[in-house]
Write a protein that holds these residues in place. Structure first.
Motif, PDB file in Angstrom:
ATOM      1  N   MET B   1       0.842  -1.201   0.000  1.00  0.00           N
ATOM      2  CA  MET B   1       0.000   0.000   0.000  1.00  0.00           C
ATOM      3  C   MET B   1       0.879   1.254   0.000  1.00  0.00           C
ATOM      4  N   ILE B   2       0.567   2.164  -0.885  1.00  0.00           N
ATOM      5  CA  ILE B   2       1.325   3.416  -0.940  1.00  0.00           C
ATOM      6  C   ILE B   2       0.466   4.544  -0.383  1.00  0.00           C
ATOM      7  N   ARG B   3       1.007   5.244   0.609  1.00  0.00           N
ATOM      8  CA  ARG B   3       0.281   6.293   1.316  1.00  0.00           C
ATOM      9  C   ARG B   3       0.852   7.658   0.918  1.00  0.00           C
ATOM     10  N   VAL B   4      -0.013   8.566   0.555  1.00  0.00           N
ATOM     11  CA  VAL B   4       0.440   9.936   0.286  1.00  0.00           C
ATOM     12  C   VAL B   4       0.259  10.740   1.575  1.00  0.00           C
ATOM     13  N   VAL B   5       1.350  11.339   2.051  1.00  0.00           N
ATOM     14  CA  VAL B   5       1.323  12.103   3.300  1.00  0.00           C
ATOM     15  C   VAL B   5       1.615  13.573   2.985  1.00  0.00           C
ATOM     16  N   LEU B   6       0.639  14.434   3.201  1.00  0.00           N
ATOM     17  CA  LEU B   6       0.852  15.870   3.000  1.00  0.00           C
ATOM     18  C   LEU B   6       1.177  16.486   4.353  1.00  0.00           C
ATOM     19  N   VAL B   7       2.344  17.090   4.470  1.00  0.00           N
ATOM     20  CA  VAL B   7       2.771  17.658   5.740  1.00  0.00           C
ATOM     21  C   VAL B   7       2.447  19.153   5.763  1.00  0.00           C
ATOM     22  N   GLY B   8       1.561  19.537   6.676  1.00  0.00           N
ATOM     23  CA  GLY B   8       1.226  20.949   6.863  1.00  0.00           C
ATOM     24  C   GLY B   8       0.643  21.660   5.662  1.00  0.00           C
ATOM     25  N   PRO B   9      -0.264  21.010   4.910  1.00  0.00           N
ATOM     26  CA  PRO B   9      -0.838  21.729   3.763  1.00  0.00           C
ATOM     27  C   PRO B   9      -1.694  22.892   4.237  1.00  0.00           C
ATOM     28  N   ARG B  10      -1.749  23.956   3.415  1.00  0.00           N
ATOM     29  CA  ARG B  10      -2.463  25.171   3.807  1.00  0.00           C
ATOM     30  C   ARG B  10      -3.673  25.450   2.942  1.00  0.00           C
ATOM     31  N   GLU B  11      -3.708  24.910   1.712  1.00  0.00           N
ATOM     32  CA  GLU B  11      -4.804  25.284   0.817  1.00  0.00           C
ATOM     33  C   GLU B  11      -5.670  24.088   0.460  1.00  0.00           C
ATOM     34  N   ALA B  12      -6.943  24.232   0.765  1.00  0.00           N
ATOM     35  CA  ALA B  12      -7.887  23.144   0.499  1.00  0.00           C
ATOM     36  C   ALA B  12      -7.905  22.782  -0.982  1.00  0.00           C
ATOM     37  N   ALA B  13      -7.764  23.796  -1.842  1.00  0.00           N
ATOM     38  CA  ALA B  13      -7.797  23.537  -3.284  1.00  0.00           C
ATOM     39  C   ALA B  13      -6.704  22.534  -3.674  1.00  0.00           C
ATOM     40  N   ASN B  14      -5.529  22.702  -3.075  1.00  0.00           N
ATOM     41  CA  ASN B  14      -4.441  21.780  -3.387  1.00  0.00           C
ATOM     42  C   ASN B  14      -4.757  20.363  -2.942  1.00  0.00           C
ATOM     43  N   VAL B  15      -5.373  20.231  -1.767  1.00  0.00           N
ATOM     44  CA  VAL B  15      -5.721  18.897  -1.278  1.00  0.00           C
ATOM     45  C   VAL B  15      -6.703  18.230  -2.243  1.00  0.00           C
ATOM     46  N   GLY B  16      -7.636  19.023  -2.779  1.00  0.00           N
ATOM     47  CA  GLY B  16      -8.587  18.478  -3.749  1.00  0.00           C
ATOM     48  C   GLY B  16      -7.890  17.998  -5.015  1.00  0.00           C
ATOM     49  N   MET B  17      -6.958  18.807  -5.518  1.00  0.00           N
ATOM     50  CA  MET B  17      -6.242  18.410  -6.732  1.00  0.00           C
ATOM     51  C   MET B  17      -5.318  17.218  -6.460  1.00  0.00           C
ATOM     52  N   VAL B  18      -4.793  17.129  -5.251  1.00  0.00           N
ATOM     53  CA  VAL B  18      -3.974  15.964  -4.885  1.00  0.00           C
ATOM     54  C   VAL B  18      -4.831  14.692  -4.909  1.00  0.00           C
ATOM     55  N   ALA B  19      -6.047  14.783  -4.364  1.00  0.00           N
ATOM     56  CA  ALA B  19      -6.943  13.610  -4.348  1.00  0.00           C
ATOM     57  C   ALA B  19      -7.204  13.141  -5.777  1.00  0.00           C
ATOM     58  N   ARG B  20      -7.412  14.087  -6.658  1.00  0.00           N
ATOM     59  CA  ARG B  20      -7.654  13.775  -8.062  1.00  0.00           C
ATOM     60  C   ARG B  20      -6.448  13.096  -8.695  1.00  0.00           C
ATOM     61  N   ALA B  21      -5.271  13.693  -8.466  1.00  0.00           N
ATOM     62  CA  ALA B  21      -4.038  13.134  -9.048  1.00  0.00           C
ATOM     63  C   ALA B  21      -3.803  11.714  -8.539  1.00  0.00           C
ATOM     64  N   MET B  22      -4.083  11.495  -7.235  1.00  0.00           N
ATOM     65  CA  MET B  22      -3.923  10.152  -6.665  1.00  0.00           C
ATOM     66  C   MET B  22      -4.829   9.169  -7.380  1.00  0.00           C
ATOM     67  N   LYS B  23      -6.082   9.580  -7.537  1.00  0.00           N
ATOM     68  CA  LYS B  23      -7.062   8.672  -8.145  1.00  0.00           C
ATOM     69  C   LYS B  23      -6.719   8.372  -9.606  1.00  0.00           C
ATOM     70  N   ASN B  24      -6.169   9.362 -10.312  1.00  0.00           N
ATOM     71  CA  ASN B  24      -5.741   9.126 -11.700  1.00  0.00           C
ATOM     72  C   ASN B  24      -4.778   7.952 -11.787  1.00  0.00           C
ATOM     73  N   PHE B  25      -3.967   7.780 -10.740  1.00  0.00           N
ATOM     74  CA  PHE B  25      -2.944   6.744 -10.808  1.00  0.00           C
ATOM     75  C   PHE B  25      -3.118   5.679  -9.737  1.00  0.00           C
ATOM     76  N   GLY B  26      -4.363   5.504  -9.304  1.00  0.00           N
ATOM     77  CA  GLY B  26      -4.698   4.339  -8.482  1.00  0.00           C
ATOM     78  C   GLY B  26      -4.247   4.388  -7.037  1.00  0.00           C
ATOM     79  N   LEU B  27      -3.874   5.567  -6.521  1.00  0.00           N
ATOM     80  CA  LEU B  27      -3.512   5.667  -5.097  1.00  0.00           C
ATOM     81  C   LEU B  27      -4.741   6.069  -4.291  1.00  0.00           C
ATOM     82  N   LYS B  28      -4.889   5.486  -3.097  1.00  0.00           N
ATOM     83  CA  LYS B  28      -6.139   5.692  -2.365  1.00  0.00           C
ATOM     84  C   LYS B  28      -5.967   6.215  -0.955  1.00  0.00           C
ATOM     85  N   GLU B  29      -4.764   6.087  -0.398  1.00  0.00           N
ATOM     86  CA  GLU B  29      -4.610   6.396   1.018  1.00  0.00           C
ATOM     87  C   GLU B  29      -3.927   7.751   1.210  1.00  0.00           C
TER      88      GLU B  29
END
Lengths: 235, 235
Positions: B1-29
């Motif tokens: 399992m590959i986990r994406v860990v965002l340390v201290g993110p500040r912008e919700a928009a970025n978190v949304g785009m990160v979720a999208r990018a993860m899903k594009n390439f099959g990452l879920k956690e």
């Protein structure tokens, strides 16, 4: 020189992010084909420090104008299955050849509309149809992400070996295809309804061959000569 | 399992785009460490059809909590030159090993703050420090773009060969490092001001070795035994 061509973009924000992605990987030439954008201020806002790419961007009314001088045209699509006049490839697989062609003359990378992508007639202009591999259940990359990934692959790759050929620019090829279309109808090889599908096969052969200007002249000469010979027979 | 860990993110928009990018390439956690975001609605708005990734995301207060069970930790940085306790690599070069480790246990990919990236102490937690190659004059990738490119490389790669080892989880390693720090001061090997730099070298050795749980136990046993022997000499 590698040119990024956005066909019919609708959102200024995407154009801004595209400029940024281009700059991240050293691409500088941006052309917008018939953009449906009134106000570009959002593009400037989002393109932090890539304003120069936006300022130099050209706007043209038709795709043909954007690619006329290009020796290689590569389009992108999210649709996997269809058959185009271009060779299907991943950005990684095509990167070496694209870089090599760019050393010979302008190369265009086409990216389609946010909602519909590139139309089939547009993809038929392409030597290569690039498909970015994604998770099968979530293939939707946005415009700037697609540009980012293709630009990244080009940046990562070394120029590959180009076959011993100096490919003809798109405008020459299109002139040949127009001749050929007229000729195929004239001689009754096909009829207008089936012409697009037949032409797709002829386009594909030309794209695979990376025809030179000289070869295009020979083929057009052959068509001319055939017409002349037909005329003689009829006399 | 590959986990994406965002340390201290500040912008919700970025978190949304990160979720999208993860899903594009099959990452879920997805794990957020001490996010400085009050309202996540923009994240949901921008994560079109990747809501499931956001809904399952965990929020934890410290990095150690996010990676405690991970057998491999890879951090990303835009700073090229510095020397960390992790091995420097490009995402492409490390992709095979990351995939192989992910078959053995959880793997964490760390991405830092939008403005400052990861701090050095955080990068010192990493077996690998990933640097995404970009044009030298414009290296600034935004958070979601960095995640997109790393996720893409992992998706593209096949699992490479993992050395014959079953790497210990980060929590075990950290316990060993704490023992070692105390010991190095106790025996006068170094002093508190120089300790961080000295520890960076010891961390690096451990990271290169991909120490197993058993080996970590041996090393801690060695420290314990050394202390015991010192005590005897003093008697």
């Amino acid at each position: 020189m590698i040119r990024v061509v956005l066909v019919g973009p609708r959102e200024a924000a995407n154009v801004g992010m595209v400029a940024r992605a281009m700059k991240n990987f050293g691409l500088k030439e941006l052309v917008l084909v018939a953009p449906e954008i009134r106000d570009m201020s959002e593009a400037y806002r989002l393109s932090s420090r890539a304003h120069d790419v936006l300022e130099r961007a050209r706007i043209v009314p038709t795709l043909d104008e954007a690619i006329a001088d290009c020796v290689l045209v590569a389009g992108t699509t999210a649709r996997r299955r269809e058959r185009y006049a271009g060779l299907a490839a991943t950005p990684r697989a095509a990167a070496g050849l694209i870089r090599a062609a760019a050393a010979r003359g302008p190369v265009a990378l086409l990216f389609g509309r946010e909602n519909f992508g590139l139309f089939n007639e547009e993809l038929d202009r392409c030597h290569y149809v690039l498909h970015i591999p994604t998770a099968p259940d979530y293939a939707s990359l946005n415009l700037a992400q697609a540009v980012l990934l293709v630009a990244y692959e080009l940046f990562q790759s070394q120029a590959g070996a180009l076959p011993e050929t100096d490919p003809a620019p798109a405008a020459s090829l299109e002139a040949y295809f127009r001749d050929l279309e007229a000729y195929l109808i004239e001689i009754g090889y096909t009829d207008p309804p089936r012409l697009p599908s037949v032409m797709r096969h002829f386009r594909r052969m030309a794209h695979k061959a990376l025809l030179t200007e000289e070869e295009v002249r020979m083929l057009r000469g052959l068509l001319r000569q055939s017409r002349w010979a037909m005329g003689r027979r009829r006399d």
